[in-house]
Scaffold this motif. Structure first.
Motif: not given
Length: 80
Positions: A1-3, A29-33, A58-60, A76-78
């Motif tokens: 799984x990708x970050x 996913x991580x959300x930053x406001x 994605x993945x830093x 993301x390989x979708x």
């Protein structure tokens, strides 16, 4: 799984579209406001070179500026 990390604001339409896209594919996913978090805002500018949102990392490694569904699908390989 990708970050997956997204730098967004609460009032950004394209930020909401990106989050809905991730949810549709069950991508965590991580959300930053960045509207309220000045440290994450500075981090976003450092990574992207600009203030527009969303900025998706994605993945830093891969940085997508704006909601570019085609780029995200590939990274993301979708299925297309």
């Amino acid at each position: 799984m990708k970050k997956v990390e997204i730098y967004s604001t609460e009032i950004c339409h394209f930020c909401h579209l990106a989050k809905e896209f991730f949810a549709a594919y069950n991508i965590p996913f991580t959300n930053y406001n960045v509207g309220t978090d000045t440290i994450k805002r500075a981090e976003m500018v450092s990574k992207s070179g600009q203030m527009g949102v969303p900025v998706i990392v994605i993945d830093n490694r891969d940085v997508v500026i704006g909601f570019d569904q085609n780029a995200l699908t590939k990274l993301l390989g979708l299925p297309a």
